[in-house]
Design an enzyme around this catalytic site. Structure first.
Site, PDB file in Angstrom:
ATOM      1  N   ALA A 156       0.824  -1.214   0.000  1.00  0.00           N
ATOM      2  CA  ALA A 156       0.000   0.000   0.000  1.00  0.00           C
ATOM      3  C   ALA A 156       0.856   1.260   0.000  1.00  0.00           C
ATOM      4  O   ALA A 156       0.426   2.307  -0.486  1.00  0.00           O
ATOM      5  CB  ALA A 156      -0.927   0.002   1.223  1.00  0.00           C
ATOM      6  N   TYR A 157       2.055   1.154   0.531  1.00  0.00           N
ATOM      7  CA  TYR A 157       2.930   2.323   0.677  1.00  0.00           C
ATOM      8  C   TYR A 157       3.615   2.719  -0.623  1.00  0.00           C
ATOM      9  O   TYR A 157       3.575   3.899  -1.025  1.00  0.00           O
ATOM     10  CB  TYR A 157       3.978   2.022   1.750  1.00  0.00           C
ATOM     11  CG  TYR A 157       5.141   2.986   1.787  1.00  0.00           C
ATOM     12  CD1 TYR A 157       5.002   4.256   2.338  1.00  0.00           C
ATOM     13  CD2 TYR A 157       6.391   2.623   1.265  1.00  0.00           C
ATOM     14  CE1 TYR A 157       6.072   5.145   2.375  1.00  0.00           C
ATOM     15  CE2 TYR A 157       7.466   3.505   1.309  1.00  0.00           C
ATOM     16  CZ  TYR A 157       7.302   4.757   1.858  1.00  0.00           C
ATOM     17  OH  TYR A 157       8.354   5.626   1.888  1.00  0.00           O
ATOM     18  N   PHE A 158       4.265   1.761  -1.297  1.00  0.00           N
ATOM     19  CA  PHE A 158       5.120   2.119  -2.422  1.00  0.00           C
ATOM     20  C   PHE A 158       4.386   2.777  -3.587  1.00  0.00           C
ATOM     21  O   PHE A 158       4.919   3.734  -4.174  1.00  0.00           O
ATOM     22  CB  PHE A 158       5.919   0.901  -2.894  1.00  0.00           C
ATOM     23  CG  PHE A 158       7.111   0.627  -2.027  1.00  0.00           C
ATOM     24  CD1 PHE A 158       8.127   1.562  -1.886  1.00  0.00           C
ATOM     25  CD2 PHE A 158       7.209  -0.547  -1.313  1.00  0.00           C
ATOM     26  CE1 PHE A 158       9.215   1.330  -1.066  1.00  0.00           C
ATOM     27  CE2 PHE A 158       8.297  -0.790  -0.475  1.00  0.00           C
ATOM     28  CZ  PHE A 158       9.299   0.150  -0.360  1.00  0.00           C
TER      29      PHE A 158
END
Length: 252
Positions: A156-158
């Site tokens: 979800a972050y990258f």
């Protein structure tokens, strides 16, 4: 309008990368706006520390950066207090570790709201204020080198950070064509402040993946931010500050 230059640093209330960037700017004599979302006590303490240590005016401003009205309010409060914003550094971010099987749509939205939408809104509203200033201003966004070589459990972050280089180039054009004295760049850090849940084994692997064979620090990010402020012939550029991790295959 104050003659002293003014910097707004998002995510600078807590003692992470943003606080180190804020300190570097205060040391240069900038009046500083300390942004926070929920950590009001820490932000107020940080503002007081900047004033006491460096003798500069400091203001704590609250905003959920995914809320456009809140961003507008924070920008207006900063302008009302100081009369100008010369530097914006977007350090506010989240990075939640979770196996892909457990990632939900809500997780993805949360990361995009904080890491991308929040950066967009601050660039938009601070940037347009800078356009109206004869001296323009300098915006520095914080991305992540690893969007080109992502690792597991941060799905979800990258994607939310991978959009930062594109956003940076868009705002360099949008703002620079309105006022050529407004510049927008980005720093793409490597291992400068590892998450607390990283094990010693993982840390050793990360360090071994650098060419300099050591972990960096928030001070390295702050130095890169100052470089972008100082060099007024650079805009639309993304600078990896990663100890060589983005080019090193670690023997393979």
């Amino acid at each position: 309008m104050s003659e002293k230059k003014v910097a707004l640093v998002t995510g600078s209330g807590k003692r992470r990368v943003g606080a180190r960037v804020l300190e570097a700017l205060a040391a240069r004599g900038y009046s500083v706006a300390v942004h926070y979302r929920t950590s009001a006590t820490e932000a107020t303490e940080t503002a007081a520390r900047m004033s006491a240590q460096f003798g500069v005016p400091a203001l704590a401003v609250q905003a959920d950066l995914a809320d456009e009205a809140a961003v507008k309010r924070a920008v207006s409060e900063t302008l009302a207090r100081f009369g100008r914003i010369d530097v914006l550094v977007n350090c506010a971010a989240i990075w939640n570790r979770k196996p892909l099987e457990e990632v939900t749509a809500a997780d993805v939205r949360e990361h995009f709201d904080t890491n991308l939408l929040g950066t967009f809104l601050t660039c938009q509203h601070v940037g347009l204020a800078m356009v109206g200033q004869p001296g323009g201003g300098c915006i520095v966004n914080i991305g992540d080198w690893a969007d080109v070589r992502p690792y597991r459990d941060f799905a979800a972050y990258f994607p939310s950070k991978a959009a930062i280089p594109g956003l940076t180039r868009v705002f360099a054009v949008e703002l620079g064509t309105r006022n050529p004295n407004v510049r927008v760049n980005a720093v793409l850090p490597g291992p400068v402040m590892l998450p607390p849940d990283v094990s010693e084994e993982e840390k050793e692997q990360i360090v071994a993946g650098t060419l300099v064979n050591r972990e960096g620090s928030p001070a390295h990010v702050a130095t890169a931010v100052l470089h972008f402020i100082d060099n007024d012939f650079v805009t639309g550029t993304c600078l990896p500050v990663d100890g060589g991790r983005s080019v090193f295959a670690n023997g393979f």
